[in-house]
Every structure is written in structure tokens, then in C-alpha cells.
Design a protein around this motif. Structure first.
Motif, PDB file in Angstrom:
ATOM      1  N   LYS A  66      -6.270   5.703   0.776  1.00  0.00           N
ATOM      2  CA  LYS A  66      -6.001   4.271   0.903  1.00  0.00           C
ATOM      3  C   LYS A  66      -6.820   3.690   2.057  1.00  0.00           C
ATOM      4  O   LYS A  66      -7.152   4.376   3.019  1.00  0.00           O
ATOM      5  CB  LYS A  66      -4.509   3.992   1.103  1.00  0.00           C
ATOM      6  CG  LYS A  66      -3.842   4.651   2.310  1.00  0.00           C
ATOM      7  CD  LYS A  66      -2.359   4.313   2.300  1.00  0.00           C
ATOM      8  CE  LYS A  66      -1.625   4.938   3.480  1.00  0.00           C
ATOM      9  NZ  LYS A  66      -0.191   4.603   3.483  1.00  0.00           N
ATOM     10  N   GLN A  79       1.269   4.077  -2.999  1.00  0.00           N
ATOM     11  CA  GLN A  79       0.900   5.479  -2.820  1.00  0.00           C
ATOM     12  C   GLN A  79       2.096   6.396  -3.045  1.00  0.00           C
ATOM     13  O   GLN A  79       1.962   7.473  -3.638  1.00  0.00           O
ATOM     14  CB  GLN A  79       0.320   5.701  -1.426  1.00  0.00           C
ATOM     15  CG  GLN A  79      -0.246   7.113  -1.252  1.00  0.00           C
ATOM     16  CD  GLN A  79      -0.902   7.306   0.087  1.00  0.00           C
ATOM     17  OE1 GLN A  79      -0.293   7.073   1.122  1.00  0.00           O
ATOM     18  NE2 GLN A  79      -2.145   7.732   0.079  1.00  0.00           N
ATOM     19  N   CYS A 121       2.515   6.869  -6.716  1.00  0.00           N
ATOM     20  CA  CYS A 121       1.466   7.768  -7.227  1.00  0.00           C
ATOM     21  C   CYS A 121       1.773   9.214  -6.886  1.00  0.00           C
ATOM     22  O   CYS A 121       1.612  10.116  -7.725  1.00  0.00           O
ATOM     23  CB  CYS A 121       0.109   7.362  -6.660  1.00  0.00           C
ATOM     24  SG  CYS A 121      -0.517   5.779  -7.258  1.00  0.00           S
ATOM     25  N   HIS A 122       2.224   9.458  -5.673  1.00  0.00           N
ATOM     26  CA  HIS A 122       2.551  10.826  -5.267  1.00  0.00           C
ATOM     27  C   HIS A 122       3.755  11.359  -6.039  1.00  0.00           C
ATOM     28  O   HIS A 122       3.807  12.535  -6.399  1.00  0.00           O
ATOM     29  CB  HIS A 122       2.813  10.866  -3.768  1.00  0.00           C
ATOM     30  CG  HIS A 122       1.570  10.846  -2.943  1.00  0.00           C
ATOM     31  ND1 HIS A 122       1.483  11.454  -1.699  1.00  0.00           N
ATOM     32  CD2 HIS A 122       0.358  10.312  -3.157  1.00  0.00           C
ATOM     33  CE1 HIS A 122       0.275  11.278  -1.210  1.00  0.00           C
ATOM     34  NE2 HIS A 122      -0.424  10.583  -2.072  1.00  0.00           N
ATOM     35  N   PHE A 143      -5.376  10.662  -3.640  1.00  0.00           N
ATOM     36  CA  PHE A 143      -5.285   9.230  -3.380  1.00  0.00           C
ATOM     37  C   PHE A 143      -5.666   8.934  -1.934  1.00  0.00           C
ATOM     38  O   PHE A 143      -5.039   9.432  -0.993  1.00  0.00           O
ATOM     39  CB  PHE A 143      -3.867   8.726  -3.646  1.00  0.00           C
ATOM     40  CG  PHE A 143      -3.385   9.034  -5.033  1.00  0.00           C
ATOM     41  CD1 PHE A 143      -3.624   8.148  -6.073  1.00  0.00           C
ATOM     42  CD2 PHE A 143      -2.720  10.217  -5.312  1.00  0.00           C
ATOM     43  CE1 PHE A 143      -3.200   8.434  -7.363  1.00  0.00           C
ATOM     44  CE2 PHE A 143      -2.281  10.513  -6.597  1.00  0.00           C
ATOM     45  CZ  PHE A 143      -2.524   9.620  -7.621  1.00  0.00           C
ATOM     46  N   THR A 173       0.824  -1.218   0.000  1.00  0.00           N
ATOM     47  CA  THR A 173       0.000   0.000   0.000  1.00  0.00           C
ATOM     48  C   THR A 173       0.853   1.261   0.000  1.00  0.00           C
ATOM     49  O   THR A 173       0.657   2.168  -0.820  1.00  0.00           O
ATOM     50  CB  THR A 173      -0.907   0.022   1.250  1.00  0.00           C
ATOM     51  OG1 THR A 173      -1.314  -1.291   1.580  1.00  0.00           O
ATOM     52  CG2 THR A 173      -2.098   0.925   1.032  1.00  0.00           C
TER      53      THR A 173
END
Length: 317
Positions: free
Chosen positions: A139, A75, A78-79, A137, A71
Motif C-alpha cells: 500500500k 488491506q 484482502c488479507h 499487497f 486503506t
């Protein structure tokens, strides 16, 4: 011993109130027959509010996973992609991802945020509005029927990992956590995990439900779902680079970023094991970023434990 532990777990779950939380020594709670972390992380009131009221905006992408399945790494990638967008556009809409000494990759859990702003719903709305024109985003480790929103988001990333490596990582997660380091041994933890008597419930039920949902969604197209295997992020550099490019396309920024090798190398560096270990120094969980490798389970599993997991896989998938 294994069968007895499952029976005891089932008895404990049966006695739990379906509509209330049973507190366990201030560190855990049971809700809907699932074990959850303490109230700060899992707040029933806020989760219910989200399930009744929160409709994800079109710019949101949800990262859904069982614990210790990639996870945080997902993330972080993505960041970093969004930081790349900001660096190339200098758009105020994307300033949320401007590098802040490497700490811009905020851990975005919507339920704790709602808890933090529980007395000020307007502040929560303002936070959502402030990032309405960029990608956001969230989670979650929630199971399918307890996802914290009223309607499904446009895009979902589902992270998955070999259960054998996941349980080893989850064991160390508990051992390194100041509030849960009471697990006597890996063997003891394995019994609890195999019975689903750990945080977030059964790994196998969790992914069985999401896999069925993923397969159905291939036909219904209600959401755009990207199924991401942790192993593809860590097996080698080439595979990770390919996943970064695929995530850029899925997020919808590949045309803006137009990723070159320099961009990829920069994202690879900022999502490396050493960089992320540095970022999470001082975190409440020691060695939160631990090994990030494949196959470590072989150093822990007995022959019987390996057979149990193989059997559980066959039963669920």
C-alpha cells in the motif's frame, strides 16, 4: 483567512528545493512541493531506488490511496481473503497469510521495508522471493508521479472517500499521533488541508490525477484497476459483503475460495470495527481505527467550509 493561508503555503512550496528534502522540526519534510511524514516513513533514497529498480511481480496488487480513505480496511479484507485461501488449500505458498493470533494482516509499506533492509539488498530480494507464489499487497499514499516502482503493477486498487469525511478523520489522525498532535483546532487543520499543506499534499490534486489515469487506463488496459469507494465498505452489511466478493474476483481467488456465506461472515467479523480496534491497540496513533462512519463531517463543518469543499470538487472533477 483561507486565501491568505493558500498563499503562504504556495510561498513555502516555492522555496523548497525540487531535488532535496527540507526537514521540518524532525516530524515532516518537503519533497517536490509536497509535505511528507518524517524520514522513517518516507525515505527519499529508498524511494528513488524503488523507482529506478523495482518492477512489481505479477502476483502483486497495489493499494493506492490518500490517507484516511480506507486503506487499512481494504488491506485487511484482502488479507482475510488470502487467509481463507490458505485455510482451504493448506498450501505452503499461502502460509504467509496463516492466522497468527489475528495479527497476520501486516502493514505492508514497501518504502519503510526497503529502509529497514537498506544495508542488505539481498534480504529484500529474499523477502520478495519468499512470497512470489502468493498474492502480495503493497500500500502507498504516494501521488501518481511518485509511485515507488519502475513499471506499473498488473493490478491496482485505488481507494477513495468523501473528502469531507476524510479531512475530519485526517484531523483526528494528527491529534492522536504522538508526534503531530500540535494542531490547535479543526478549523486550523481544515485551512492547511484545503491548501494542500498537509502530509501527501492536496487531496484534490491526488485524486484528480488518479481519476484521469483511471479513465485513460480503461482504454489502454495497461493495468487492471479496481476503483473502491470507502462508503461501499461501511454503509451497510449487504454492501460490504458485495465488495468482499468483488475484491475476491479482482484479486483472482474467487475460484479457489468459492466463497460461501460462512466465509463472508468470518471475514465480516475479522474486519469489523471492534475487531480492528482491538488489533490496533497500542499502535503509535491512538484510536487509529476511530469511527468508520459516513457523514460525521456534518458535526464539524461550518457553512463556509462546506462551500469551500464543494467548490474544490467542482474545480478538480
Amino acid at each position: 483567512h483561507f486565501e491568505h493561508s493558500i498563499t503562504m503555503a504556495q510561498i513555502s512550496q516555492k522555496n523548497a528545493n525540487e531535488h532535496a528534502i527540507l526537514e521540518l522540526l524532525g516530524t515532516h519534510q518537503i519533497y517536490r512541493n509536497i509535505l511528507w511524514p518524517a524520514q522513517r516513513f518516507f525515505n527519499l533514497q529508498e524511494m528513488q531506488w524503488l523507482r529506478q529498480n523495482y518492477i512489481p511481480t505479477d502476483n502483486e496488487i497495489w493499494i493506492v490511496s490518500y490517507a484516511k480513505t480506507g486503506t487499512t480496511l481494504t488491506q485487511q479484507i484482502c488479507h482475510q481473503l488470502m487467509e481463507c485461501v490458505y485455510n482451504k488449500t493448506q498450501s505452503a505458498d499461502h502460509a504467509y497469510y496463516k492466522d497468527n493470533n489475528g495479527l497476520h494482516a501486516t502493514s505492508e509499506w514497501i518504502t519503510p521495508l526497503r529502509s529497514k533492509l537498506a544495508n542488505n539488498y539481498q534480504a529484500f530480494a529474499q523477502f520478495i522471493d519468499a512470497t512470489k507464489n502468493t498474492k502480495r499487497f503493497w500500500k502507498t499514499h504516494n501521488c501518481l508521479d511518485l509511485l515507488p516502482f519502475k513499471a506499473f503493477p498488473k493490478k491496482i486498487i485505488i481507494c477513495c472517500r468523501n473528502p469531507k469525511d476524510e479531512v475530519v478523520s485526517f484531523y483526528h489522525h494528527h491529534q492522536n499521533h504522538a508526534k503531530t498532535k500540535n494542531v490547535a483546532s479543526f478549523d486550523d487543520f481544515f485551512v492547511r488541508w484545503a491548501a494542500g499543506a498537509v502530509d501527501f499534499g492536496s487531496y484534490f490534486k491526488f485524486y484528480q490525477e488518479y481519476w484521469d489515469f483511471y479513465q485513460l487506463n480503461l482504454k489502454s488496459k495497461n493495468s487492471d484497476i479496481y476503483w473502491l469507494n470507502f462508503e461501499d465498505l461501511v454503509c451497510d452489511a449487504t454492501s460490504k459483503k458485495n465488495e468482499i466478493k468483488k475484491l475476491a474476483a479482482f484479486i483472482g481467488v474467487d475460484d479457489i475460495v468459492n466463497i460461501c456465506e460462512q466465509d463472508i461472515d468470518d471475514i465480516m467479523r475479522k474486519t469489523s470495527l471492534s475487531k480492528m480496534r482491538q488489533q490496533y491497540q497500542g499502535f503509535i496513533i491512538k484510536n487509529f481505527i476511530r469511527s468508520g462512519k459516513i457523514g460525521g463531517w456534518r458535526n464539524y463543518f461550518t457553512k463556509e467550509q462546506n462551500e469551500i469543499v464543494d467548490t474544490l470538487i467542482k474545480l478538480h472533477f
